[in-house]
Design an enzyme around this catalytic site. Sequence first.
Site, PDB file in Angstrom:
ATOM      1  N   SER A 144       0.859  -1.185   0.000  1.00 49.24           N
ATOM      2  CA  SER A 144       0.000   0.000   0.000  1.00 49.24           C
ATOM      3  C   SER A 144       0.894   1.234   0.000  1.00 49.24           C
ATOM      4  O   SER A 144       2.026   1.186   0.504  1.00 49.24           O
ATOM      5  CB  SER A 144      -0.863   0.009   1.261  1.00 49.24           C
ATOM      6  OG  SER A 144      -1.525   1.244   1.404  1.00 49.24           O
ATOM      7  N   TYR A 156      -3.007  -0.942  10.123  1.00 47.76           N
ATOM      8  CA  TYR A 156      -2.908  -1.154   8.677  1.00 47.76           C
ATOM      9  C   TYR A 156      -1.533  -0.714   8.165  1.00 47.76           C
ATOM     10  O   TYR A 156      -0.847  -1.457   7.457  1.00 47.76           O
ATOM     11  CB  TYR A 156      -4.018  -0.365   7.977  1.00 47.76           C
ATOM     12  CG  TYR A 156      -4.058  -0.566   6.477  1.00 47.76           C
ATOM     13  CD1 TYR A 156      -4.625  -1.704   5.925  1.00 47.76           C
ATOM     14  CD2 TYR A 156      -3.526   0.386   5.613  1.00 47.76           C
ATOM     15  CE1 TYR A 156      -4.668  -1.900   4.556  1.00 47.76           C
ATOM     16  CE2 TYR A 156      -3.566   0.209   4.241  1.00 47.76           C
ATOM     17  CZ  TYR A 156      -4.143  -0.939   3.715  1.00 47.76           C
ATOM     18  OH  TYR A 156      -4.171  -1.126   2.354  1.00 47.76           O
TER      19      TYR A 156
END
Length: 262
Positions: A144, A156
């Site tokens: 990401s 995350y």
Amino acid sequence: MSSVAHPSPVPGLDGRTIVVTGAAGGQGLAAVRLLVAAGARVLATDVVAEAPELDRIDASYRQLDVADGAAWELLAAELDDDLDGEPLRGLVNNAGITHRSRLGETRREDWDRVLAVNLTGPMLGIQALAPLMSDGSSIVNIGSSAALNAHYPVAYTSSKWGLRGLTHVAATELGSRGIRVNIVHPGFIETLMTEHAPTAMRDAQLALTPLERVGQAEEVASVVAFLLSDAAAYVTGAEIPVDGGSTSSAGVKFMADRIAGR
Ligand code: NAD
């Protein structure tokens, strides 16, 4: 929805067996579509019991929770039988979840859940399936843009930074067997994961992105397919942002636009 044309199928994937996780929707589904169009034999997996979107695609489906080590071992044993001596040519560690809470608010169970899926899952997958691979096989991890900056959802972001480490260790360890391991870093891509993202997050992302638009799942899939193919035969341990330039700009676009009065 998408103004982006579906990219042409990537050559050289014909007949190759490739496993994709988190394939029931979003970027996983787009990757399966493209790989099948390129002639690959795709085993699509996801934590959900059924994946109706996959019914219209010529791919096999199997339920698999990536955080479940026993499930990976079972899959490896079954694949070993099915492949009948042929190598497994690809693994796309795409499954991922987010939990949008800040450092001071994050509960231990949320941290553990996100790391189990986003980081432990790919590690278990590589451990289970790399033994079935051979020279020319390719593993693609989906990171990401949060792995390249300090995006606020702490679990995350930390999981995706960890996935970078796993990618480099695996590329180093598996290189002598001719197995390549790379990581793709999507920016803000239109999928279920971002459907309910705060408006401020979407607006800020657009202000930070040189291409001034969000991305589409197909635009990530084409880079994944490239990394699985022999076109990337000398590419391993690489990190490829697919983010409209947002991490390249690192906030400078936002500043430059203000100075220019935009
Ligand atoms: P998505 O929510 O549409 O798809 C994620 C898929 O993973 C779903 O089908 C879900 O069922 C599956 N999944 C969840 N937990 C699982 C588990 N334990 N085992 C197996 N499958 C599981 O989201 P997406 O945008 O397609 O996300 C794909 C990947 O891209 C993720 O790793 C995500 O972190 C990453 N990513 C997404 C964006 C974005 O903007 N959408 C940006 C950067 C990175």
